[in-house]
Design an enzyme around this catalytic site. Structure first.
Site, mmCIF file in Angstrom:
data_model
loop_
_atom_site.group_PDB
_atom_site.id
_atom_site.type_symbol
_atom_site.label_atom_id
_atom_site.label_comp_id
_atom_site.label_asym_id
_atom_site.label_seq_id
_atom_site.Cartn_x
_atom_site.Cartn_y
_atom_site.Cartn_z
ATOM 1 C CB CYS A 70 4.729 8.740 -0.622
ATOM 2 S SG CYS A 70 5.697 10.196 -1.089
ATOM 3 C CG HIS A 126 8.924 7.543 0.193
ATOM 4 N ND1 HIS A 126 7.851 7.335 -0.632
ATOM 5 C CD2 HIS A 126 8.857 6.589 1.151
ATOM 6 C CE1 HIS A 126 7.159 6.290 -0.199
ATOM 7 N NE2 HIS A 126 7.750 5.817 0.888
ATOM 8 C CG HIS A 138 5.700 3.110 2.555
ATOM 9 N ND1 HIS A 138 6.916 3.356 1.969
ATOM 10 C CD2 HIS A 138 5.696 1.772 2.810
ATOM 11 C CE1 HIS A 138 7.622 2.244 1.889
ATOM 12 N NE2 HIS A 138 6.896 1.268 2.401
#
Length: 166
Positions: A70, A126, A138
């Site tokens: 990420c 994240h 993402h």
């Protein structure tokens, strides 16, 4: 003497006219800045979109575009799109830029999440790019780089903070 006054008057008029063209009207500065920021946000989203479907790999190198985690994804996209250098991991990325509320999200903002909806810990695990229209851009798990719905989902329940980088 009349000719001199006429020339001075003309020169002053031209100077003032040119100043009005060059100097922005005070109320228009915000409009110009918003258009500039929107253009940058569009570049960020368009850059991220070109990596759709690229696989997720935890700890992916910042030097590859074959796989992403990420934070390597957000780092790559911002650097490539607008020349913005971000720290390598999501927790570090959550400390740069300007903090914004969930209700003020704009396209191109970074959103940071905790591990689960059941934990009270606010530890960031994240990061995603807000793509506008209730969508996140993402990468995670099986889908790799993808779009996800934000509001009304577990993503919203895991929200910790958001940052504006532009």
């Amino acid at each position: 003497m009349k000719v001199r006054k006429a020339i001075v008057g003309i020169l002053m008029g031209v100077t003032m006219g040119l100043t009005a063209v060059v100097a922005p009207i005070p109320g228009d500065i915000g409009v110009a800045h918003a258009a500039w920021s929107q253009s940058k946000a569009d570049k960020v989203i368009n850059t991220g979109r070109k990596y759709m479907g690229r696989p997720y790999k935890f700890g992916a190198s910042k030097n590859t575009t074959a796989v992403f985690d990420c934070s390597s994804f957000t780092q790559r996209v911002f650097r490539e799109a607008i020349g913005k250098k971000l720290p390598r991991d999501s927790r570090s990325q959550s400390k740069v830029g300007t903090r914004i509320s969930k209700s003020n999200l704009k396209k191109g903002d970074l959103i940071f999440f905790k591990a689960s909806t059941t934990t009270s810990s606010q530890r960031i695990t994240h990061v995603a790019i807000y793509a506008g229209n209730n969508k996140l851009l993402h990468t995670y798990g099986k889908p790799g780089v993808t779009y996800s719905t934000f509001r009304g989902t577990s993503w919203e329940k895991r929200f910790v903070t958001a940052r504006r980088m532009m």
